[in-house]
Design a protein around this motif. Structure first.
Motif, PDB file in Angstrom:
ATOM      1  N   SER A  92       0.843  -1.205   0.000  1.00 55.98           N
ATOM      2  CA  SER A  92       0.000   0.000   0.000  1.00 55.98           C
ATOM      3  C   SER A  92       0.874   1.248   0.000  1.00 55.98           C
ATOM      4  O   SER A  92       1.869   1.324   0.730  1.00 55.98           O
ATOM      5  N   ASP A  93       0.469   2.216  -0.827  1.00 51.47           N
ATOM      6  CA  ASP A  93       1.175   3.499  -0.867  1.00 51.47           C
ATOM      7  C   ASP A  93       0.667   4.460   0.199  1.00 51.47           C
ATOM      8  O   ASP A  93       1.209   5.566   0.338  1.00 51.47           O
ATOM      9  N   TYR A 127      -3.480   1.075  -3.367  1.00 57.75           N
ATOM     10  CA  TYR A 127      -2.656   0.198  -4.190  1.00 57.75           C
ATOM     11  C   TYR A 127      -2.470   0.741  -5.605  1.00 57.75           C
ATOM     12  O   TYR A 127      -1.903   0.065  -6.466  1.00 57.75           O
ATOM     13  N   GLY A 128      -2.956   1.959  -5.861  1.00 58.55           N
ATOM     14  CA  GLY A 128      -2.741   2.613  -7.136  1.00 58.55           C
ATOM     15  C   GLY A 128      -3.506   1.961  -8.280  1.00 58.55           C
ATOM     16  O   GLY A 128      -4.424   1.172  -8.089  1.00 58.55           O
ATOM     17  N   PRO A 132      -0.165  -5.425  -9.562  1.00 59.63           N
ATOM     18  CA  PRO A 132      -0.278  -6.729 -10.226  1.00 59.63           C
ATOM     19  C   PRO A 132      -1.318  -7.642  -9.569  1.00 59.63           C
ATOM     20  O   PRO A 132      -1.815  -8.564 -10.217  1.00 59.63           O
ATOM     21  N   LEU A 133      -1.652  -7.377  -8.312  1.00 62.57           N
ATOM     22  CA  LEU A 133      -2.613  -8.224  -7.619  1.00 62.57           C
ATOM     23  C   LEU A 133      -4.056  -7.830  -7.908  1.00 62.57           C
ATOM     24  O   LEU A 133      -4.978  -8.590  -7.582  1.00 62.57           O
ATOM     25  N   PHE A 134      -4.287  -6.670  -8.484  1.00 60.18           N
ATOM     26  CA  PHE A 134      -5.649  -6.225  -8.775  1.00 60.18           C
ATOM     27  C   PHE A 134      -5.870  -5.998 -10.263  1.00 60.18           C
ATOM     28  O   PHE A 134      -6.899  -5.455 -10.664  1.00 60.18           O
ATOM     29  N   ASN A 405     -10.100  -8.436   4.168  1.00 59.63           N
ATOM     30  CA  ASN A 405     -10.091  -7.721   2.888  1.00 59.63           C
ATOM     31  C   ASN A 405      -8.808  -6.893   2.799  1.00 59.63           C
ATOM     32  O   ASN A 405      -8.492  -6.148   3.734  1.00 59.63           O
ATOM     33  N   PRO A 406      -8.041  -7.005   1.697  1.00 55.09           N
ATOM     34  CA  PRO A 406      -6.807  -6.217   1.574  1.00 55.09           C
ATOM     35  C   PRO A 406      -7.029  -4.711   1.681  1.00 55.09           C
ATOM     36  O   PRO A 406      -6.090  -3.970   1.968  1.00 55.09           O
ATOM     37  N   LEU A 407      -8.271  -4.243   1.456  1.00 54.20           N
ATOM     38  CA  LEU A 407      -8.560  -2.824   1.578  1.00 54.20           C
ATOM     39  C   LEU A 407      -8.773  -2.402   3.024  1.00 54.20           C
ATOM     40  O   LEU A 407      -8.735  -1.211   3.340  1.00 54.20           O
TER      41      LEU A 407
END
Length: 465
Positions: A92-93, A127-128, A132-134, A405-407
């Motif tokens: 995460s940025d 994650y911009g 690559p994961l999204f 959730n990754p978010l």
């Protein structure tokens, strides 16, 4: 002119109070105020200054008779979040969040009272548009490696409070406290959901999707079309407040009792908030598949989002003039408010058929567990002006792995803290704190490995009037 200025001040307080934050015990901060934070998040039974409005409003009774005090604070939170799945990785940025606070307190006779605002907590990731994961997913009909939107994937949740506390000395040893809080919550969300997850939720796995728009989607699917993804998008990238906003109220109650100069105890209860739905009428819902992409504009309502009830109790020991030792235990009722994430989209009537005026209700399972936090802190007065502090807190991770959730990776557990307080002169003091949350790693239902650690700091200035 006076009215305009007053309105501007109130608007600023509302915006600052809702500043997005990334919290550390679920969505709570590990401690409120530099003194409490440096001492492991304790604060139920001793004087934490104006930060008492969040720790235990009854501790405002430790103020001296006739004193008034203003306080200013800034807090920095720096999460480090990394993802890995199938050999691909990302991070995460969103690595820096800054939260201001302001307060004014006064004691007159048996009463202490005032007003304060601060950011209570929240979470956020970014994650911009090139993660690559999204970038790829699986379609509703099972086609692997289909392209996602290629747009920003991010989240931001902020909850702040404007608080009006009062404390009353029932006796010379016992103080009662309460606070009425205006609560501001806001959210940004830019999220792709691939067709496989969409189909699962339509079948009742991991949540649910319903409403008239779901029926229209079902008709499209029955016609033979495939769906690659659905995208929910409402965001303004505002550093103070998210796109979807809701207001509400909360209450706090507390007490302290001094058995002697050596021993004091305290406890508090923060009620569950009563928030309106978080709303914005500038949201977009997009669908893409072998029929191309179709975007629908409308209103988003994040429904039943609340801050949980919290119960805390603690003890403070002063074995000498130089030493203080404090311990707290805190229970956070996450299960009552974080069982599901509920969101409704209502399409504008200006959209093309068949979606014009239709609604889509989305529920995502979260099933957070209640959390118990144990905190310990110590203070040593090295000189008449300098106090050195250290502490630690220990808790469980409230987020089940299967629903992580990754978010929203709120999985940190333990914290190790230190700091100091320095009295510049008879009227002015500064306090600072540093906190480290070691890395916690969890694997969710999609076999994505998520790690999260934090380094945080706080700085407070107080001035007696």
């Amino acid at each position: 002119m006076i009215r305009k200025t007053a309105c501007s001040v109130v608007a600023l307080l509302v915006l600052l109070g809702a500043t997005p934050a990334f919290a550390t015990n679920g969505m709570n901060l590990e401690g409120y105020g530099a003194k409490s934070m440096a001492m492991g998040g304790t604060g139920s039974a001793y004087d934490t200054g104006n930060s008492a409005v969040m720790n235990n409003p009854a501790t405002l009774g430790f103020m001296k008779e006739g004193e008034s005090e203003i306080g200013f604070g800034i807090r920095g939170l720096h999460p480090n979040i990394k993802l890995e799945n199938g050999g691909a990785s990302d991070k995460s940025d969103a690595t820096s969040f800054f939260m201001p606070s302001m307060s004014y307190m006064r004691r007159d006779g048996r009463f202490s009272y005032g007003v304060a605002m601060l950011a209570q907590g929240g979470m956020g990731t970014d994650y911009g548009d090139d993660s690559p994961l999204f970038s790829m997913g699986t379609s509703l009909k099972g086609a692997a490696g289909v392209s996602m939107s290629g747009k920003d994937i991010r989240s931001e949740v902020g909850v702040g409070r404007i608080m009006f506390p009062v404390a009353y000395h029932l006796t010379d040893q016992t103080t009662l406290g309460a606070s009425f809080d205006v609560v501001i919550a806001s959210m940004d969300l830019q999220m792709d959901m691939d067709g496989q997850h969409l189909a699962g939720m339509m079948a009742g796995n991991g949540g649910s999707i319903s409403g008239s728009m779901a029926s229209s989607l079902g008709a499209i699917i029955e016609s033979g079309a495939d769906i690659n993804y659905a995208r929910f998008d409402f965001s303004n990238h505002n550093p103070f407040i998210g796109k979807a906003v809701g207001f509400g109220t909360g209450l706090k109650f507390g007490f302290t009792h001094q058995f002697s100069k050596v021993v004091s105890v305290g406890a508090s209860c923060h009620t569950q908030t009563k928030l309106a739905d978080l709303e914005t009428d500038k949201a977009t819902l997009s669908f893409a598949g072998d029929f191309g992409e179709q975007s629908v504009t409308g209103k988003i309502k994040v429904r039943n989002f609340e801050w949980p009830a919290t119960f805390a109790a603690g003890i403070a020991l002063n074995p000498s003039d130089k030493w203080m030792i404090a311990g707290d235990v805190k229970y956070i009722d996450w299960s009552s408010v974080m069982d599901k994430f509920q969101m409704s989209f209502i399409a504008d009537g200006s959209n093309p058929a068949p979606f014009a005026g239709q609604n889509l209700d989305v529920t995502m399972d979260q099933k957070w567990k209640d959390q118990t936090v144990w905190s310990l802190g110590v203070q040593y007065k090295a000189t008449d002006k300098l106090a050195l502090r250290a502490g630690a807190s220990f808790s469980t991770n409230p987020v089940p792995d299967s629903n992580l959730n990754p978010l929203f990776p709120a999985i940190t557990k333990n914290h190790y803290t230190c700091g100091f307080g320095y009295r510049v002169n008879d009227a002015t003091s500064v306090s600072a704190a540093f906190s480290w949350a070691p890395k916690v790693t969890a694997t969710n239902g999609d076999q994505t490995v998520i790690s999260h650690s934090q380094t945080n700091w706080a700085l407070n200035l107080t001035h007696r009037l």
